[in-house]
Design an enzyme around this catalytic site. Structure first.
Site, PDB file in Angstrom:
ATOM      1  N   LYS A   1       0.848  -1.195   0.000  1.00  0.00           N
ATOM      2  CA  LYS A   1       0.000   0.000   0.000  1.00  0.00           C
ATOM      3  C   LYS A   1       0.883   1.245   0.000  1.00  0.00           C
ATOM      4  O   LYS A   1       1.880   1.299   0.727  1.00  0.00           O
ATOM      5  CB  LYS A   1      -0.894  -0.025   1.240  1.00  0.00           C
ATOM      6  CG  LYS A   1      -1.952   1.065   1.310  1.00  0.00           C
ATOM      7  CD  LYS A   1      -2.840   0.859   2.535  1.00  0.00           C
ATOM      8  CE  LYS A   1      -3.949   1.889   2.625  1.00  0.00           C
ATOM      9  NZ  LYS A   1      -4.800   1.664   3.825  1.00  0.00           N
TER      10      LYS A   1
ATOM     11  N   SER B   1      -9.740   1.743   2.773  1.00  0.00           N
ATOM     12  CA  SER B   1      -8.839   2.478   1.921  1.00  0.00           C
ATOM     13  C   SER B   1      -7.813   1.604   1.182  1.00  0.00           C
ATOM     14  O   SER B   1      -7.281   2.035   0.161  1.00  0.00           O
ATOM     15  CB  SER B   1      -8.096   3.532   2.728  1.00  0.00           C
ATOM     16  OG  SER B   1      -7.261   2.937   3.700  1.00  0.00           O
TER      17      SER B   1
ATOM     18  N   SER C   1      -9.986  -0.636   6.940  1.00  0.00           N
ATOM     19  CA  SER C   1      -9.351  -0.441   5.630  1.00  0.00           C
ATOM     20  C   SER C   1      -8.613  -1.650   5.065  1.00  0.00           C
ATOM     21  O   SER C   1      -8.198  -1.621   3.910  1.00  0.00           O
ATOM     22  CB  SER C   1      -8.388   0.744   5.678  1.00  0.00           C
ATOM     23  OG  SER C   1      -9.122   1.940   5.642  1.00  0.00           O
TER      24      SER C   1
END
Lengths: 481, 95
Positions: free
Chosen positions: A75, A150, A174
């Site tokens: 990420k 996210s 997330s």
């Protein structure tokens, strides 16, 4: 089978037995990215040259490493030295970290190959990647829908076989929510289990890094690499780490599971409810003792979270001032430089959250909002402590619905926030939870099952979810792209 | 809780954000709505409930005061939008 389709465990074995080389596997994953990422848009940066060079180096070495030659996606809010780290924000568009995060450092030491940095909602604030400053990632099961957020880029990359596994971060769901939406496995470890050093801070008392994988076993394998105390994160816990794979395969007879009635009420989609209840009965037949429980403060979790998370964010994001790194918009005075830089660099949702957090912390409102929310956080935490006196795990849906359509909720922040209703309490209580695929709805979209455990007891949730996975075929389905 | 345009302007300045006229209207409406929702916390009596600022039972974490390796100056300054020698350069502060 195409090498990019391999699970982490299978890829490790193939490399160990010399059926596949690190370069072959890396090349296969990179060409998969080239073939499908135009549709999925999971990556902000694909590190092709870096990955090939790294794979060649690993291939030339005889050293036995636990993740040797495994292509992973990270990420884009974890700092990678010398590789652009954007947080999907314009304000960090050209930021190249001068240091490596602890998690990626441990992965490097274990021999992984970074294939790219994945898209997220800007600064991890959002549930769909629609708040990314660059573009929206698509759900591989239906490219008109969001992948969740996210960590939507990481979850979509795993689901689309654009990496063998990925790393995400979870502040209010997330990791678990996008894993659920994309039909893959996502684990949020106990707060303090994994070092946050080098993770760009959103809400420091809630943020936690964890794996997004194709199977539960793969998540356990990655936990063995990334978990553990770190001197560079003062909130990392000095608790010994078990071998997270050791309980996999043990039966679940006699374990007790609680089903919180508050999670099966208004707003829960009927097909999601059906899939989750079916999963519970599958486990019950295996000897899991199931009882209904109550987590009475559940309905206050979203309100509590949106005060605490935004307050912490407003403070953490004060550092983006155009001085030390990141975007600067030139202006005559220092104040104007701050104002112009932050207004141009941050997107709508980030500004909205900074505004809310600043308000909650401002003179005269601190007790009414911030302190009040901290007190309710105590009540929510106690709900779980009470429940875990009677049960070993808590089982819920990960999300109230399947993946929603792009654009469906973007104009109504509150509606978007309520989407996190089943994942948020876990962060407030600091406990671990995993999402595993437990079915598909009539439109062919994945449904996720959430298994929540006691603090520092990832082993039991891995054991239960692994057992479930062995009895079902959901995790074997892959989207057509 | 009604957040007026004046409130929005005040908060924006505290947060060092410059908002457009349109943003001021949007945030005034949206923040009012969000705070109305958050008001549900007041349904709970939290007298004598200890606030949780952090889930781990840790206080201060210290290490021995020994010099350790840190980032070389040049590396630390590499991302600076503007620098002169070993300093960050900013617009004039004192008139």
């Amino acid at each position: 089978m195409e090498p990019y389709r391999l699970k982490l465990k299978e890829a490790l074995e193939a490399i160990k037995n010399s059926e596949l080389s690190p370069v072959e596997l890396t090349e296969a994953v990179l060409s998969r990215i080239e073939a499908v990422d135009e549709k999925v848009k999971a990556y902000v940066t694909v590190t092709k040259e870096h990955a090939l060079k790294r794979a060649h180096t690993l291939e030339g070495s005889n050293e036995a490493l636990p993740l040797k030659g495994i292509p992973l996606a990270i990420k884009d809010n974890l700092c990678t030295e010398g590789i652009r780290t954007t947080c999907s924000s314009r304000i960090l568009e050209n930021f190249v970290p001068p240091y490596e995060s602890t998690v990626t450092m441990r992965l490097l030491d274990a021999g992984y190959v970074l294939v790219g940095k994945t898209n997220l909602d800007e600064f991890a604030m959002g549930s769909s990647t629609e708040n990314s400053g660059f573009f929206t990632t698509r759900n591989p099961w239906d490219t008109e829908r969001v992948p969740g957020g996210s960590s939507g880029g990481s979850a979509a990359a795993v689901a689309a076989d654009e990496c063998i596994a990925a790393i995400g971060s979870d502040t209010g769901g997330s990791i678990r929510q996008p894993a659920s939406y994309c039909g893959v496995v996502g684990l949020k470890p106990t707060y303090g289990r994994v070092s946050r050093f080098g993770l760009v801070a959103f809400a420091s008392s809630l943020d936690q890094i964890g794996p997004i994988t194709k199977t539960v076993e793969d998540a356990a394998i990655l936990m063995n690499i990334i978990a553990g105390h770190d001197l560079r994160d003062s909130t990392s816990a000095e608790v010994e780490c078990p071998d997270f794979t050791s309980t996999l395969g043990r039966d679940i007879k006699g374990l007790r599971a609680g089903i919180p009635k508050e999670y099966f009420s208004e707003g829960l989609d009927s097909e999601v409810e059906e899939a989750v209840k079916k999963a519970v009965s599958v486990l019950e037949q295996e000897g899991l003792e199931v009882e209904e429980i109550s987590l009475p403060h559940t309905e206050y979790a979203v309100a509590t979270y949106y005060i605490l998370a935004t307050s912490e964010a407003s403070s953490n994001l004060a550092r983006y001032d155009g001085v030390k790194y990141g975007l600067r918009v030139e202006a005559k005075s220092l104040l104007d430089m701050y104002l112009e830089t932050r207004s141009k660099g941050f997107g709508q949702e980030v500004k909205r959250r900074i505004m809310l957090g600043t308000y909650a912390l401002s003179a005269g409102y601190y007790d009414a909002y911030y302190r009040k929310a901290q007190q309710v956080r105590t009540l929510i935490k106690r709900d779980f402590e009470d429940a875990f006196k009677r049960v070993d795990v808590i089982i819920t849906p990960t999300t109230p619905t399947v993946a929603f359509r792009i654009g469906e909720k973007i104009d109504d922040p509150l509606k978007m926030y309520l989407n996190d209703i089943y994942t948020i309490s876990v962060n407030l209580a600091g406990i671990p939870a995993i999402s595993v695929p437990c079915g598909f709805n009539s439109e062919g979209l994945p449904v996720g099952l959430q298994v929540i455990g006691r603090a520092f007891d990832e082993e039991t949730i891995l054991r239960v979810s692994h057992h479930y996975e062995q009895l079902t075929e959901w995790h074997k389905r892959r989207p057509e792209l | 809780m009604k957040i007026s345009r004046a409130d929005v302007e005040h908060i924006a300045m505290l947060a060092r954000l410059k908002l457009t006229e349109e943003e001021k209207d949007t945030y005034s409406e949206q923040l009012s709505k969000i705070l109305d929702y958050i008001d549900k916390l007041n349904q709970l009596d939290t007298t004598d409930v200890e606030p949780t600022s952090h889930v781990l039972q840790i206080t201060n974490v210290f290490r021995d005061d020994e010099p350790a390796k840190s980032l070389p100056t040049d590396k630390a300054l590499k991302n600076a939008p503007d620098r002169k020698d070993n300093f960050y350069r900013v617009p004039r502060i004192i008139e």
